[in-house]
Design a protein around this motif. Sequence first.
Motif, PDB file in Angstrom:
ATOM      1  N   GLN A 235       0.862  -1.179   0.000  1.00  0.00           N
ATOM      2  CA  GLN A 235       0.000   0.000   0.000  1.00  0.00           C
ATOM      3  C   GLN A 235       0.900   1.231   0.000  1.00  0.00           C
ATOM      4  O   GLN A 235       1.878   1.284   0.756  1.00  0.00           O
ATOM      5  CB  GLN A 235      -0.880   0.033   1.261  1.00  0.00           C
ATOM      6  N   THR A 236       0.560   2.216  -0.817  1.00  0.00           N
ATOM      7  CA  THR A 236       1.331   3.450  -0.802  1.00  0.00           C
ATOM      8  C   THR A 236       1.168   4.134   0.552  1.00  0.00           C
ATOM      9  O   THR A 236       0.196   3.901   1.272  1.00  0.00           O
ATOM     10  CB  THR A 236       0.883   4.396  -1.930  1.00  0.00           C
ATOM     11  N   LYS A 237       2.139   5.004   0.869  1.00  0.00           N
ATOM     12  CA  LYS A 237       2.145   5.711   2.143  1.00  0.00           C
ATOM     13  C   LYS A 237       2.273   7.209   1.886  1.00  0.00           C
ATOM     14  O   LYS A 237       2.749   7.630   0.828  1.00  0.00           O
ATOM     15  CB  LYS A 237       3.326   5.232   2.994  1.00  0.00           C
TER      16      LYS A 237
ATOM     17  N   GLN B 218       3.859  10.858   1.772  1.00  0.00           N
ATOM     18  CA  GLN B 218       5.245  11.288   1.581  1.00  0.00           C
ATOM     19  C   GLN B 218       5.937  11.580   2.902  1.00  0.00           C
ATOM     20  O   GLN B 218       7.109  11.235   3.091  1.00  0.00           O
ATOM     21  CB  GLN B 218       5.302  12.549   0.719  1.00  0.00           C
TER      22      GLN B 218
ATOM     23  N   GLU C  95       7.971   8.764   4.617  1.00  0.00           N
ATOM     24  CA  GLU C  95       8.974   7.993   3.883  1.00  0.00           C
ATOM     25  C   GLU C  95      10.271   8.784   3.693  1.00  0.00           C
ATOM     26  O   GLU C  95      10.235   9.988   3.460  1.00  0.00           O
ATOM     27  CB  GLU C  95       8.426   7.589   2.509  1.00  0.00           C
TER      28      GLU C  95
ATOM     29  N   GLU D 207       1.475   5.042  -8.135  1.00  0.00           N
ATOM     30  CA  GLU D 207       2.090   5.689  -6.989  1.00  0.00           C
ATOM     31  C   GLU D 207       2.731   6.983  -7.439  1.00  0.00           C
ATOM     32  O   GLU D 207       2.801   7.281  -8.638  1.00  0.00           O
ATOM     33  CB  GLU D 207       3.131   4.769  -6.347  1.00  0.00           C
TER      34      GLU D 207
ATOM     35  N   GLN E 199       4.050  11.011 -10.934  1.00  0.00           N
ATOM     36  CA  GLN E 199       3.214   9.815 -10.885  1.00  0.00           C
ATOM     37  C   GLN E 199       3.832   8.713 -11.729  1.00  0.00           C
ATOM     38  O   GLN E 199       4.351   8.962 -12.821  1.00  0.00           O
ATOM     39  CB  GLN E 199       1.812  10.110 -11.401  1.00  0.00           C
TER      40      GLN E 199
ATOM     41  N   GLY F 110       6.803   4.806  -3.792  1.00  0.00           N
ATOM     42  CA  GLY F 110       5.730   4.184  -3.011  1.00  0.00           C
ATOM     43  C   GLY F 110       4.860   5.132  -2.227  1.00  0.00           C
ATOM     44  O   GLY F 110       4.341   4.744  -1.181  1.00  0.00           O
ATOM     45  N   THR F 111       4.665   6.359  -2.712  1.00  0.00           N
ATOM     46  CA  THR F 111       3.852   7.300  -1.949  1.00  0.00           C
ATOM     47  C   THR F 111       2.586   7.684  -2.706  1.00  0.00           C
ATOM     48  O   THR F 111       2.490   7.527  -3.915  1.00  0.00           O
ATOM     49  CB  THR F 111       4.650   8.581  -1.605  1.00  0.00           C
ATOM     50  N   SER F 112       1.628   8.185  -1.939  1.00  0.00           N
ATOM     51  CA  SER F 112       0.366   8.681  -2.494  1.00  0.00           C
ATOM     52  C   SER F 112      -0.399   9.363  -1.371  1.00  0.00           C
ATOM     53  O   SER F 112      -0.250   8.985  -0.201  1.00  0.00           O
ATOM     54  CB  SER F 112      -0.453   7.523  -3.055  1.00  0.00           C
TER      55      SER F 112
ATOM     56  N   VAL G   1      -0.446  -1.428  -4.776  1.00  0.00           N
ATOM     57  CA  VAL G   1       0.482  -1.401  -5.898  1.00  0.00           C
ATOM     58  C   VAL G   1       1.207  -2.737  -5.974  1.00  0.00           C
ATOM     59  O   VAL G   1       1.608  -3.291  -4.955  1.00  0.00           O
ATOM     60  CB  VAL G   1       1.529  -0.263  -5.735  1.00  0.00           C
TER      61      VAL G   1
ATOM     62  N   LYS H 197       4.597  -3.827  -7.743  1.00  0.00           N
ATOM     63  CA  LYS H 197       5.737  -3.226  -8.426  1.00  0.00           C
ATOM     64  C   LYS H 197       6.878  -4.218  -8.511  1.00  0.00           C
ATOM     65  O   LYS H 197       7.087  -5.035  -7.630  1.00  0.00           O
ATOM     66  CB  LYS H 197       6.212  -1.960  -7.706  1.00  0.00           C
TER      67      LYS H 197
END
Length: 153
Positions: free
Chosen positions: A54-56, A58, A61, A80, A118, A136-138, A144, A146
């Motif tokens: 799952q994206t995290k 910003q 990270e 992402e 993106q 891996g951010t959003s 996702v 990848k």
Amino acid sequence: MIVDTLANRHIYQSLSPRIATALAHLATTDFSQLPVGNYPLDGDNIFVIVNDYQTKPQSTEPFEVHQKYIDVQYVVSGEEEFGYLPLADQTPSKPYFDKHDYAEFDYESNKENASYIQLKAGMFALFFPGDMHMPGTSDTPTAVRKVVIKVKI
């Protein structure tokens, strides 16, 4: 850093034979059916990491850089955002860890100078040693799949 789709992979084949191998592997492998894990492609010269996550946000990270490997990051499904800025005189928040080939850099210290891009399904990004990146951010958690292919320099 390079961002593109696999349809244009031929443009980048002349960068190095290993990058050409990595891009060809991405184009000819059905990663939707492959279990999560690590897979050798050419010993420690080229290896593949398949991951689901799952994206995290910003702000949670770090940025990272590598010294021994080029990252070829390909989104199989989902999308992402990644942060990017050139490595200059930034101070790592965690020093270079040779065994796993990375150093980390604090988000807060670098967020103002970074660009955010993106990466959607079917797109890839190449990150070279001078490329600080935060994958891996959003803003919204997104599933996702990848593939990261590590290409030894």
